[in-house]
Design an enzyme around this catalytic site. Structure first.
Site, PDB file in Angstrom:
ATOM      1  N   CYS A  89       0.793  -1.264   0.008  1.00 18.08           N
ATOM      2  CA  CYS A  89      -0.021   0.098  -0.110  1.00 18.08           C
ATOM      3  C   CYS A  89       0.938   1.306   0.051  1.00 18.08           C
ATOM      4  CB  CYS A  89      -0.962  -0.065   1.093  1.00 18.08           C
ATOM      5  SG  CYS A  89      -2.307   1.157   0.753  1.00 18.08           S
ATOM      6  N   HIS A 177      -3.838  -5.629   0.404  1.00 16.64           N
ATOM      7  CA  HIS A 177      -3.462  -6.106   1.627  1.00 16.64           C
ATOM      8  C   HIS A 177      -3.666  -7.604   1.863  1.00 16.64           C
ATOM      9  CE1 HIS A 177      -2.608  -2.061   3.582  1.00 16.64           C
ATOM     10  NE2 HIS A 177      -3.653  -1.541   2.774  1.00 16.64           N
ATOM     11  N   GLU A 179      -1.749  -9.158   3.835  1.00 17.60           N
ATOM     12  CA  GLU A 179      -1.538  -9.739   5.228  1.00 17.60           C
ATOM     13  C   GLU A 179      -2.562  -9.585   6.167  1.00 17.60           C
ATOM     14  OE1 GLU A 179      -1.368  -5.171   5.337  1.00 17.60           O
ATOM     15  OE2 GLU A 179      -1.173  -6.865   3.823  1.00 17.60           O
TER      16      GLU A 179
END
Length: 251
Positions: A89, A177, A179
């Site tokens: 990001c 994202h 994660e």
């Protein structure tokens, strides 16, 4: 034991599922939290890899947030050393900026779940290939990078063409994202500033819709994310290949 340096910007945006994976792989992690240490000056030469996380700030805020300049220089140094870099990001936007590409506001933010479409290069990429031709990913961003002219475009969405790129053999920028897990998504949805951003976004879905989609999409994304992150961590142990970057000033 390879050491990985991690740049974190706010408490709400940690390594997520990447943290236990890095530790299981036997790597040591050194965090630099610029929210707590805005004037930190880490010596990146000591590390085998760098992960730069997301955050609500932007590349253009270098005057107000001098740590962004520190990060740009650190990323540039890691590229010069030929060591793996993963930007997520904001981290991807910083990496793109180091490589000479602009970062711009998008017409409408991407917040929530979106189908990611990989390019032919993305489907063949040694890190991103586990995502296949299409995969659901979690997003939260109001700006995007342009793909640097020296990089390979790896993925897009219908609403944002620039989602992932690779520079050289081991530097990656992901706008999305991977994660995330369900508790971290819930944490973002409950954070007042993030909640306000979603409410003001003009998007057709709200937090309830994001929660509903999370129930069915988080497990498939996590399985693919683990494979992607493992591929990236494989690079940390590879021989270094140095790159000569054009001289740039970030002040």
């Amino acid at each position: 034991m390879p050491r990985i340096l991690v740049f974190q910007h706010v408490a709400a945006e940690p390594l997520g599922t990447l943290d236990p994976l890095i530790r299981r792989r036997g790597h040591r992690i050194r965090f630099v939290n610029f929210e707590r240490e805005p004037h930190a000056q880490p010596n990146v030469d000591r590390y085998r890899g760098l992960v730069v996380l997301g955050g609500p700030m932007n590349v253009e805020e270098r005057d107000a947030r001098p740590h962004l300049l520190t990060e740009l220089r650190a990323i540039e140094r890691m590229l010069e050393l030929g060591r793996p870099v993963l930007g997520i990001c904001l981290g991807a936007q910083l990496l793109a900026h180091v490589l000479g590409a602009p970062v711009r506001r998008i017409e409408r933010p991407e917040i929530g779940w979106y189908p990611l479409l990989t390019t032919e290069a993305g489907q063949a990429d040694p890190v991103l290939a586990p995502l296949g031709a299409a995969a659901p990913v979690f997003q939260w961003h109001g700006r995007h990078f342009e793909v640097p002219s020296t990089a390979v475009h790896l993925a897009r969405t219908d609403s944002c063409e620039q989602q992932a790129f690779r520079y050289g053999d081991s530097a990656y920028g992901f706008q999305f994202h991977l994660e995330m897990d369900a508790p971290l998504i819930e944490r973002w949805l409950a954070t007042p500033a993030y909640r306000d951003e979603l409410a003001a976004s003009g998007l057709p879905h709200d937090d309830a819709a994001i929660r509903a989609l999370t129930q069915t999409r988080i497990a498939p994304m996590q399985a693919q994310a683990e494979a992607v992150f493992n591929n990236f961590l494989d690079l940390v142990g590879r021989p270094e290949r140095r790159f000569v970057l054009p001289s740039r000033e970030f002040g």
